[in-house]
Design an enzyme around this catalytic site. Structure first.
Site, PDB file in Angstrom:
ATOM      1  N   LYS A   4      40.509 -14.944 -11.278  1.00  0.00           N
ATOM      2  CA  LYS A   4      40.633 -16.247 -10.614  1.00  0.00           C
ATOM      3  C   LYS A   4      42.098 -16.557 -10.350  1.00  0.00           C
ATOM      4  CE  LYS A   4      36.532 -18.494 -12.561  1.00  0.00           C
ATOM      5  NZ  LYS A   4      36.057 -19.661 -13.300  1.00  0.00           N
TER       6      LYS A   4
ATOM      7  N   ARG B 221      27.020 -29.758 -19.344  1.00  0.00           N
ATOM      8  CA  ARG B 221      27.015 -31.003 -18.576  1.00  0.00           C
ATOM      9  C   ARG B 221      25.619 -31.342 -18.088  1.00  0.00           C
ATOM     10  NH1 ARG B 221      31.702 -28.948 -14.753  1.00  0.00           N
ATOM     11  NH2 ARG B 221      30.146 -27.326 -14.810  1.00  0.00           N
TER      12      ARG B 221
ATOM     13  N   SER C  70      36.730 -29.529 -13.646  1.00  0.00           N
ATOM     14  CA  SER C  70      38.103 -29.311 -13.180  1.00  0.00           C
ATOM     15  C   SER C  70      38.140 -29.129 -11.669  1.00  0.00           C
ATOM     16  CB  SER C  70      38.693 -28.075 -13.861  1.00  0.00           C
ATOM     17  OG  SER C  70      38.817 -28.289 -15.241  1.00  0.00           O
TER      18      SER C  70
END
Length: 164
Positions: free
Chosen positions: A41, A90, A128
């Site tokens: 990434k 989440r 994020s």
């Protein structure tokens, strides 16, 4: 002494991450926040910057250490002598991926338990990625991250010329 690891990219750390860090730190004698250096990434912040930001926003939490790592989480957990890995959930959509990763990590390190903590409802939508996207359009991210992190995000995005 029970040592746990809460791993992640934390690019940047959000109130959702901090919620999990605070709660996980109460479950173990020591919580290591493992900051992943994922070479696949391209993060907004370097691993060193992410470590510094996490150190700043967790400095009041006893028993919390911030340590960068790369490679397999199971190897990092063994290296740190951790007996527990904490993962945040989440929503239901996180569960399938996290379950697959937990089962893989359990095969790699059977002596390390994986514990899931659900994010507090007020942060269940937060990531994020969302923080970076809102900031890139010059939106207000103060409700998503501490002011210290907000300043770092805004400064980095302006430097990169990502504001639209």
């Amino acid at each position: 002494m029970l040592r746990a690891i809460y791993p992640g990219s934390f690019d940047p750390v959000t109130y959702g991450h901090l919620d999990i860090i605070k709660r996980a730190s109460g479950l173990a004698d020591e919580l290591i926040v493992g900051v992943l250096n994922n070479k696949a990434k391209t993060p907004l912040f370097s691993v060193e910057e992410r470590v510094k930001m996490l150190e700043e926003v967790t400095k009041e939490l006893p028993g919390v250490r911030i340590i960068p790592f790369e490679g397999l989480l199971a190897d990092f957990a063994r290296e740190m002598s951790a007996k527990m890995i904490v993962r945040g959930l989440r929503a239901v959509t996180d569960f399938e991926y996290e379950l697959q990763m937990a089962q893989t990590n359990h095969k790699l390190a059977e002596d390390i338990e994986i514990v899931f903590l659900t994010t507090s409802l007020q942060y269940s939508y937060l990531s994020s990625t969302i923080v970076k996207e809102v900031a890139s359009f010059e939106g207000d991210i103060s409700q998503f991250v501490p002011s210290y992190i907000e300043e770092k995000v805004q400064s980095k995005i302006i430097k990169k010329g990502e504001c639209k």
